[in-house]
Design a protein around this motif. Structure first.
Motif, PDB file in Angstrom:
ATOM      1  N   ILE A  98       0.848  -1.248   0.006  1.00  0.00           N
ATOM      2  CA  ILE A  98      -0.119  -0.069   0.053  1.00  0.00           C
ATOM      3  C   ILE A  98       0.891   1.251  -0.052  1.00  0.00           C
ATOM      4  O   ILE A  98       0.300   2.249  -0.453  1.00  0.00           O
ATOM      5  CB  ILE A  98      -0.985  -0.262   1.048  1.00  0.00           C
ATOM      6  CG1 ILE A  98      -1.862  -1.275   1.145  1.00  0.00           C
ATOM      7  CG2 ILE A  98      -1.803   1.129   1.274  1.00  0.00           C
ATOM      8  CD1 ILE A  98      -2.585  -1.403  -0.093  1.00  0.00           C
TER       9      ILE A  98
ATOM     10  N   CYS B 147      -5.977  -2.872   2.659  1.00  0.00           N
ATOM     11  CA  CYS B 147      -4.807  -3.375   3.381  1.00  0.00           C
ATOM     12  C   CYS B 147      -4.139  -4.550   2.680  1.00  0.00           C
ATOM     13  O   CYS B 147      -4.921  -5.509   2.483  1.00  0.00           O
ATOM     14  CB  CYS B 147      -5.346  -3.598   4.745  1.00  0.00           C
ATOM     15  SG  CYS B 147      -3.804  -4.469   5.903  1.00  0.00           S
ATOM     16  N   ARG B 148      -2.966  -4.544   2.683  1.00  0.00           N
ATOM     17  CA  ARG B 148      -2.289  -5.598   1.781  1.00  0.00           C
ATOM     18  C   ARG B 148      -1.671  -6.573   2.923  1.00  0.00           C
ATOM     19  O   ARG B 148      -1.237  -7.677   2.321  1.00  0.00           O
ATOM     20  CB  ARG B 148      -1.136  -5.423   0.833  1.00  0.00           C
ATOM     21  CG  ARG B 148      -0.722  -6.124  -0.183  1.00  0.00           C
ATOM     22  CD  ARG B 148      -1.749  -6.922  -0.958  1.00  0.00           C
ATOM     23  NE  ARG B 148      -1.424  -7.133  -2.478  1.00  0.00           N
ATOM     24  CZ  ARG B 148      -1.967  -7.942  -3.370  1.00  0.00           C
ATOM     25  NH1 ARG B 148      -3.370  -7.962  -2.978  1.00  0.00           N
ATOM     26  NH2 ARG B 148      -1.533  -8.234  -4.399  1.00  0.00           N
ATOM     27  N   CYS B 149      -1.663  -6.124   4.123  1.00  0.00           N
ATOM     28  CA  CYS B 149      -0.727  -7.054   5.022  1.00  0.00           C
ATOM     29  C   CYS B 149      -1.688  -7.979   5.855  1.00  0.00           C
ATOM     30  O   CYS B 149      -1.266  -9.193   6.148  1.00  0.00           O
ATOM     31  CB  CYS B 149      -0.092  -5.932   6.029  1.00  0.00           C
ATOM     32  SG  CYS B 149       1.167  -5.144   5.206  1.00  0.00           S
TER      33      CYS B 149
ATOM     34  N   CYS C 175       2.491  -3.419   8.515  1.00  0.00           N
ATOM     35  CA  CYS C 175       3.067  -2.361   8.238  1.00  0.00           C
ATOM     36  C   CYS C 175       2.758  -0.690   8.469  1.00  0.00           C
ATOM     37  O   CYS C 175       3.640  -0.030   8.469  1.00  0.00           O
ATOM     38  CB  CYS C 175       3.655  -2.357   6.619  1.00  0.00           C
ATOM     39  SG  CYS C 175       2.226  -1.290   5.744  1.00  0.00           S
ATOM     40  N   GLY C 176       1.574  -0.820   9.066  1.00  0.00           N
ATOM     41  CA  GLY C 176       1.014   0.439   9.570  1.00  0.00           C
ATOM     42  C   GLY C 176       0.556   1.403   8.483  1.00  0.00           C
ATOM     43  O   GLY C 176       0.418   2.515   8.770  1.00  0.00           O
ATOM     44  N   PHE C 177       0.803   1.103   7.170  1.00  0.00           N
ATOM     45  CA  PHE C 177       0.762   2.351   6.055  1.00  0.00           C
ATOM     46  C   PHE C 177      -0.718   2.548   5.833  1.00  0.00           C
ATOM     47  O   PHE C 177      -1.116   3.579   5.653  1.00  0.00           O
ATOM     48  CB  PHE C 177       1.316   1.942   4.955  1.00  0.00           C
ATOM     49  CG  PHE C 177       1.561   2.896   3.880  1.00  0.00           C
ATOM     50  CD1 PHE C 177       2.828   3.967   4.033  1.00  0.00           C
ATOM     51  CD2 PHE C 177       0.716   3.467   2.914  1.00  0.00           C
ATOM     52  CE1 PHE C 177       2.639   5.257   3.468  1.00  0.00           C
ATOM     53  CE2 PHE C 177       0.711   4.386   2.060  1.00  0.00           C
ATOM     54  CZ  PHE C 177       1.728   5.440   2.182  1.00  0.00           C
TER      55      PHE C 177
HETATM   56  S1  FES Z   1      -0.748  -2.961   7.609  1.00  0.00           S
HETATM   57 FE1  FES Z   1       0.227  -2.878   5.987  1.00  0.00          FE
HETATM   58  S2  FES Z   1      -1.240  -2.179   4.509  1.00  0.00           S
HETATM   59 FE2  FES Z   1      -2.442  -2.533   6.076  1.00  0.00          FE
END
Ligand code: FES
Ligand code: FES
Lengths: 801, 158
Positions: A208, B134-136, B99-101
């Motif tokens: 993202i 969210c990709r994570c 990743c927190g993004f």
């Molecule tokens: S925590 Fe990485 S995109 Fe959601």
């Protein structure tokens, strides 16, 4: 062991401690590359090719140069004039005939021929991003458009346009592994040969956070700094410094601060990283570039994209006798950092799966196309192997009339057969495939399946259940072995453990965390091994000036390789600490026992804590100075002895709407053996994320190029990004068998979700559609594809009637 | 150039921007509130969600001048006196971020959900997140965190 119930002992291995890195992310205090603003920073915008293949006749930059705010415009001519090196490939694969792969040049900015949509042609640098963007529109490029080859199917067709003159048939290498003759012999006398062709859809990683880079040249010290969205800053320093710009390591610092997801796409060294560093020196100002999402689609390395045909020879009881695979793999237009290794050493070597198939032969033909480079994406080669194997095993069961689970069990490598040497170059150290299968069946209430299927039927839905019992190889990698296999780097990991004078600890690791939670898990490991409180341990990563060395994070290697380096450093700390403690306690070292943070004199209550030992090491007034130096800091490199082999069973249940072709995943169970688990909460999270990428590939995602090489799925409008509403809650659990060759027993969890899951999903879809006569479907199983498969099966049935 | 005056995280601010400046650019570039992220250029990803007048808004989709006179809350303005908002706490406890993004946008979106639809179930929660990628995390723990926070907030108001 279920990971949903666990003891919560702070600071110890196995505890589900909420992550310490969360605080900065949930309060908006994370620091990603695009958040960094250096004084006097300028902004770069890359001009990219709109064509898949074209000759650049002329570039007119005067109007752009004259536009407001513009500081510079550079093209491939400037790059060539500066004799800048090309972007290197990190892996050399040799063809069957011993010749080297075709390794075309990969310039930082293209001077004469663009080779994929998105290829970088020029860079505009301005005072603001808006000005750079506006000026980029003013660059006029005269292209002579050439016929291109946009798809893997077309690449090897006779007369296809050649991407590179040095590979007229578009073949980069033609490689093989295994015993061809043994496979032929077994095939000749087999009871039955099962045939299959499967396609790995091309996917776009889509972290993202878009990629970004800031280059900063400081003339005072003739010193370069690169801030970049990377999974492996040291590797970027090596590739950028040694191969592209010719900067020695001691004058180049690479920082990868908080990074918003990678999934492989941020392993590679990209042209933009080199461009900003090079341009910064030319301009005398820091230069920042941040990708727009539309650029990410056409410039981040894509994943998968292979076509495999295979034959499995079986006896009448379903015992596998031989397996033969032919794989055509798309490399794209240039060779990305790890690209040649993916279909070969990370995929062909896994073709035994978790079965005892005695003879295996794999051929891999890697081809160029006029598309973005293809490289590792979560799983990298192993999903391709697992998908092929688990699809053909299901097909064998169907054709032989044997139960799908029975045929798997019949061929499993049994626990007493480890260490097990496969016919494709690997030795699996340990595993228990029956255990994870049993766990999945229990967790997924397999016994209740017929009732669930009947209930679906009542609602007019077709229900199917699918399985995959996969194994993968990660913990990358034993350097000597991968060196023989063509790697141009070692794949060990490094760590420094610094015990401070008052007993707190800083750990410097060469791995990089971009979501994996190393700051928490590694602190748990150190706290446990060194017996210091969890809160007294700090984990430092992502900066080549602070960390001695490292190879980064990919291939699920961080804990098994990076964590092992930390453990090795701790062992050295304890060895030295023991000498100090023995001196302080005036006993011999053999009288001391180490237990949870203290050296004790056996059988007494005399002791020295690690903090007391550290203090003595830094204030060495009473110290064995004749034997050891002051200070308590140790570094270690850990080179794994073998790969690690996570394995497990994924069980998927789907409901298909026969009227619309919509597939809904209604149950997804993952029962995995990822080795010893340090933090089950983080492990579960890794599994969830992997499953969504696996289901995404199976049902929604596909990067499509048309025959002329135009990217049809260039934005979120037409690329199937998985959304929250596509999924149920997942049912994940683990059953560890400890890895036998690293000190932690961990195997790796980052990729298993994406590896094990797609075949389970497609097998479930085919199970649901089997009553209608559908026997094959390719990924992604979109509603249109499913609907068409149903319609043509019905049409075929009615012509038969 | 236009002057925009607005309240951001409880503070009055007044800045001069180009008319084409987006709200997210004003926040990130002018006010250094970099917790609000940009993940796309097509208004799909939701990494940029903030509250404008108490409602969640994709700040990449709103011009800064449109926010003139508005009250804006970003992820940086949620914690009060060092005390996390219950949604932030719930994301932490449930490991709803990797990743927190995507996290700031997710949290801002989720807060509007629980405030405006306190009875939203799992299905509605998942549908609500349509515009937040969210990709994570596979969304699993995000949905868990939101439902748990919803329960806690409901209990408190009961
Ligand atoms: S925590 Fe990485 S995109 Fe959601
Ligand atoms: S940045 Fe993606 S929706 Fe705003």
């Amino acid at each position: 062991m279920s990971t949903t119930t666990h003891p919560s002992i702070p600071g110890s291995i196995g505890a589900a401690i909420p992550r310490r890195e969360d605080r900065r992310f949930i309060t908006g205090a994370g620091r990603y590359v695009d958040d960094i603003v250096l004084p006097h920073q300028a902004y770069a915008v890359i001009v990219r090719s709109p064509h898949a293949y074209a000759q650049i006749r002329a570039i007119a930059t005067a109007a752009a140069l004259a536009a407001p705010g513009v500081l510079a415009v550079f093209t491939g001519h400037d790059v060539a004039a500066d004799k800048v090196g090309g972007i290197p490939c990190g892996w050399l694969v040799k063809s069957k005939d011993g010749s080297n792969m075709v390794e075309p040049p990969h310039p930082m900015l293209v001077k004469d021929r663009v080779r994929h949509v998105g290829d970088q042609v020029a860079v505009v640098i301005a005072e603001s991003k808006a000005e750079a963007r506006a000026a980029a529109q003013l660059i006029e490029i005269d292209y002579e458009v050439l016929p291109a080859v946009g798809t893997l199917q077309d690449a090897t067709a006779p007369g296809a346009p050649a991407v590179w003159a040095e590979a007229p048939d578009n073949v980069c290498f033609d490689w093989d592994l295994g015993d061809k003759a043994a496979v032929a012999t077994a095939m000749a006398s087999a009871y039955k040969i099962i045939d299959i062709e499967v396609r790995q859809n091309r996917v776009i990683p889509n972290a993202i956070e878009p990629r970004a880079a800031i280059g900063h040249y400081d003339p005072a010290g003739d010193y370069y700094t690169l801030y970049t969205t990377s999974q492996n800053p040291h590797l970027i320093r090596l590739l950028l410094g040694a191969f592209v710009l010719g900067i020695p390591e001691h004058r180049l610092r690479v920082v990868a601060p908080d990074v918003g997801g990678g999934f492989g796409s941020k392993i590679y060294h990209y042209a933009e990283e080199a461009i900003v560093v090079w341009a910064s020196k030319k301009l005398g100002r820091p230069v920042k570039w941040t990708a727009e999402r539309s650029e990410s689609f056409m410039s981040d390395a894509h994943g998968r994209d292979t076509i495999m045909t295979a034959q499995l020879a079986v006896d009448k009881d379903g015992k596998f006798l031989a397996f033969k695979v032919h794989n055509v793999a798309n490399m794209g237009a240039y060779l990305s950092t790890f690209a040649p290794a993916i279909p070969t050493y990370l995929s062909a070597t896994l073709m035994a799966g978790c079965y005892t198939t005695p003879a295996i032969y794999v051929e891999v033909k890697a081809v160029f196309t006029h598309t973005v480079p293809v490289d590792a994406y979560r799983g990298a080669g192993r999903p391709e192997a697992a998908y092929l194997i688990e699809r053909i095993v299901d097909k064998a069961a169907r054709e032989l009339g044997i139960d799908r689970l029975a045929i798997r069990r019949k061929n499993f490598i049994r626990p007493d057969q480890f260490p097990y040497k496969t016919p494709v170059a690997l030795e699996y150290d340990v595993g228990d495939y029956e255990a994870t299968l049993a766990l999945a069946l229990k967790a997924g209430d397999y016994d209740g399946y017929p009732a669930r299927r009947a209930a679906s039927q009542q609602r007019g839905k077709l229900r199917g259940i699918g399985f995959s019992t996969y194994v993968e190889g990660c913990g990358i990698a034993p350097s000597a072995l991968v060196g023989q296999l063509g790697a141009r780097a070692g794949l060990y990991e490094a760590a420094t453990v610094r015990v401070h004078p008052t007993g707190s600890v800083s750990v410097f690791t060469g791995t990089h965390s971009h979501g994996q939670g190393h700051e928490t898990t590694f602190a748990q490991l150190v706290s446990d091994k060194l017996g210091v409180p969890f809160d007294h341990v700090d984990i430092v990563h992502g900066d080549t000036d602070r960390i001695p060395f490292g190879m980064g994070t990919y291939g699920s290697r961080s804990l098994s390789v990076g964590g092992s380096a930390i453990v090795k450093a701790i062992d050295k700390i304890l060895k030295k600490g023991k000498t100090i403690a023995a001196h302080l306690l005036a006993v011999s070292e053999s009288d001391l026992v180490w237990s949870r943070g203290e050296f004790r004199v056996a059988g007494t209550d005399r002791r020295k804590t690690i903090a007391e030992v550290a203090f003595a090491a830094y204030v060495p007034h009473n110290y064995p100075i004749d034997k050891i130096e002051p200070g308590l800091e140790e570094s270690a490199f850990y080179d794994p002895l073998n790969f690690t082999f996570p394995a497990g069973c994924h069980l998927c249940e789907v409901e298909v709407d026969p009227d619309t072709g919509v597939v809904q995943v209604v149950q997804m169970v993952a029962a995995d053996d990822v080795g010893v688990v340090l933090n089950p909460m983080i492990v579960d999270g890794q599994l969830h994320g992997g499953l969504v990428q696996g289901i995404g590939q199976a049902l929604y995602e596909e990067a499509q190029y048309d025959e002329s090489g135009q990217l049809l799925t260039g934005s979120y409008l037409n690329y199937g990004m998985p959304r929250a509403s596509d999924f149920p809650f997942f049912n994940v659990s683990t059953h560890p068998t400890a890895c036998t060759h690293n000190p932690i027993g961990a195997k790796g969890v980052g990729e298993v979700g994406a590896i094990g899951c797609p075949p389970a999903v497609i097998n479930a879809v085919l199970d649901a559609l089997a009553p209608l006569g559908v026997t094959d479907i390719s990924m992604p199983a979109t509603p249109e594809k499913v609907w068409r498969a149903i319609a043509s099966a019905q049409a075929a049935a009615s012509t038969r009637d | 150039m236009s002057r925009v005056t607005l309240q951001v995280n409880g503070k009055q601010v007044s800045v001069v921007v180009e008319p084409r400046t987006l709200l997210v650019e004003l926040l990130r570039d002018k006010l250094q509130l970099t917790g609000t992220h940009v993940g796309c250029d097509t208004s799909h990803c939701g990494a940029c969600v903030v509250h404008v007048g108490g409602r969640s808004v994709k700040s990449c989709t709103m011009l800064a001048v449109e926010a003139d006179g508005a009250t804006v809350t970003t992820i940086e303005g949620l914690a009060q006196g060092g005390k996390l908002h219950p949604m932030q706490e719930s994301f932490h406890q449930h490991h709803a971020l990797q990743c927190g993004f995507c996290t700031p946008g997710m949290i801002m979106s989720a807060i509007e959900l629980v405030e405006t639809r306190p009875h939203a179930d799992e299905h509605e929660t998942r549908e609500w997140l349509e515009g937040n990628f969210c990709r994570c995390t596979g969304y699993h723990n995000i949905v868990k965190a939101i439902l748990s926070c919803r329960d806690a907030m409901r209990e408190k108001s009961a």
